[in-house]
Scaffold this motif. Structure first.
Motif, short mmCIF file in Angstrom:
data_model
loop_
_atom_site.label_atom_id
_atom_site.label_comp_id
_atom_site.label_asym_id
_atom_site.label_seq_id
_atom_site.Cartn_x
_atom_site.Cartn_y
_atom_site.Cartn_z
N LEU A 142 0.85 -1.19 0.00
CA LEU A 142 0.00 0.00 0.00
C LEU A 142 0.88 1.24 0.00
CD1 LEU A 142 -2.67 -1.06 2.63
CD2 LEU A 142 -2.91 -0.99 0.15
N PRO A 143 0.43 2.30 -0.66
CA PRO A 143 1.22 3.53 -0.64
C PRO A 143 1.30 4.08 0.78
CG PRO A 143 -0.86 3.87 -1.78
CD PRO A 143 -0.79 2.42 -1.43
N THR A 144 2.40 4.70 1.07
CA THR A 144 2.57 5.26 2.40
C THR A 144 2.24 6.74 2.39
OG1 THR A 144 4.89 5.73 1.97
CG2 THR A 144 4.38 3.61 2.98
N ALA A 145 1.86 7.24 3.55
CA ALA A 145 1.56 8.66 3.68
C ALA A 145 2.87 9.44 3.52
CB ALA A 145 0.93 8.93 5.04
N PRO A 146 2.77 10.67 3.07
CA PRO A 146 3.99 11.47 2.94
C PRO A 146 4.65 11.70 4.29
CG PRO A 146 2.04 12.84 2.60
CD PRO A 146 1.57 11.42 2.72
N SER A 147 5.96 11.88 4.29
CA SER A 147 6.65 12.15 5.55
C SER A 147 6.36 13.57 6.03
CB SER A 147 8.15 11.93 5.41
OG SER A 147 8.66 12.79 4.40
N GLN A 148 6.12 14.49 5.10
CA GLN A 148 5.78 15.86 5.46
C GLN A 148 5.07 16.51 4.27
OE1 GLN A 148 4.56 18.13 7.43
NE2 GLN A 148 6.28 17.82 8.82
N LEU A 149 4.12 17.39 4.55
CA LEU A 149 3.44 18.11 3.48
C LEU A 149 4.29 19.27 3.02
CD1 LEU A 149 -0.28 18.28 4.67
CD2 LEU A 149 0.81 16.64 3.14
N GLN A 150 4.21 19.54 1.72
CA GLN A 150 4.93 20.67 1.14
C GLN A 150 4.09 21.94 1.31
OE1 GLN A 150 5.81 19.62 -2.92
NE2 GLN A 150 6.76 17.69 -2.34
N HIS A 151 4.70 23.07 1.01
CA HIS A 151 3.97 24.34 1.10
C HIS A 151 2.82 24.34 0.10
CE1 HIS A 151 6.66 26.24 3.95
NE2 HIS A 151 7.65 25.63 3.30
N LEU A 152 1.75 24.98 0.47
CA LEU A 152 0.52 25.00 -0.31
C LEU A 152 0.66 25.93 -1.52
CD1 LEU A 152 -2.37 23.97 -0.27
CD2 LEU A 152 -2.96 25.89 1.19
N GLN A 153 0.32 25.40 -2.69
CA GLN A 153 0.32 26.20 -3.92
C GLN A 153 -1.09 26.73 -4.15
OE1 GLN A 153 3.24 26.72 -5.57
NE2 GLN A 153 4.14 25.52 -3.92
N ALA A 154 -1.21 27.98 -4.60
CA ALA A 154 -2.51 28.63 -4.76
C ALA A 154 -3.43 27.86 -5.70
CB ALA A 154 -2.32 30.06 -5.26
N GLU A 155 -2.90 27.26 -6.76
CA GLU A 155 -3.76 26.55 -7.73
C GLU A 155 -4.36 25.27 -7.17
OE1 GLU A 155 0.56 25.52 -8.60
OE2 GLU A 155 -0.53 27.39 -8.39
N ALA A 156 -3.87 24.79 -6.03
CA ALA A 156 -4.43 23.59 -5.40
C ALA A 156 -5.67 23.90 -4.57
CB ALA A 156 -3.37 22.93 -4.51
N VAL A 157 -5.93 25.17 -4.34
CA VAL A 157 -7.06 25.58 -3.50
C VAL A 157 -8.21 26.03 -4.40
CG1 VAL A 157 -7.80 27.14 -1.66
CG2 VAL A 157 -5.44 26.31 -1.72
#
Length: 167
Positions: free
Chosen positions: A57-72
């Motif tokens: 199974l895929p694993t969760a990321p170790s840390q989230l990256q900074h939020l990009q405006a186009e993702a919101v």
């Protein structure tokens, strides 16, 4: 007072385990064996084939990256959110999902969702919404889940969701 320890609560019920597990062998006696001699165990049936291992199974990321405006999604407020390095990716993901839920105007509850890739990129951030033009503009019905809206945003942006984590 109920003084059952955590270990006792999580321990399997021996009666349930015994009922669930079929016997591996049965005891058969030879016609010529004398009373009191030890019987030889024989298998009930041939051993079952072992299934191939399932893919990891895929694993969760170790840390989230900074939020990009186009993702919101449009109309969603993130209130200056940035991932905190002292928190895990899961803690940061839940923090952002709860924060963006404040942007929901639906009367049936405010839900937020974010989808993060296995590398920690935030792919989409969205909230629940009405399916059509709401009758009550102040607090419309919640017809479309936040997760569905977030997957739709990923599709519109051309971002694959395979192996992603949803918060």
């Amino acid at each position: 007072p109920n003084s059952v320890s955590r270990a006792q609560r999580s321990a399997p019920n021996p009666r349930m385990v015994a009922e669930a597990a079929p016997p591996a062998t049965s005891i058969m006696a030879d016609e010529g064996s004398a009373a009191g001699e030890a019987a030889v165990p024989t298998p009930n049936e041939p051993p079952a084939a072992v299934p191939p291992p399932s893919p990891a199974l895929p694993t969760a990321p170790s840390q989230l990256q900074h939020l990009q405006a186009e993702a919101v999604a449009d109309g969603i407020h993130v209130f200056g959110w940035e991932p905190l390095p002292e928190q895990t990716a899961d803690e940061n993901g839940m923090d952002l999902a709860l924060l963006v839920a404040r942007s929901s105007k639906c009367k049936a509850g405010s839900m937020g969702c974010l989808i993060a890739s296995s590398s920690g990129e935030v792919l989409a951030v969205h909230v629940n919404s009405p399916l059509w033009e709401p009758i009550n503009l102040k607090r419309p019905a919640s017809d479309v889940h936040a997760e569905v809206n977030a997957v739709g945003l990923c599709a519109r942006r051309g971002k694959p969701t395979e192996g992603a984590t949803v918060y």
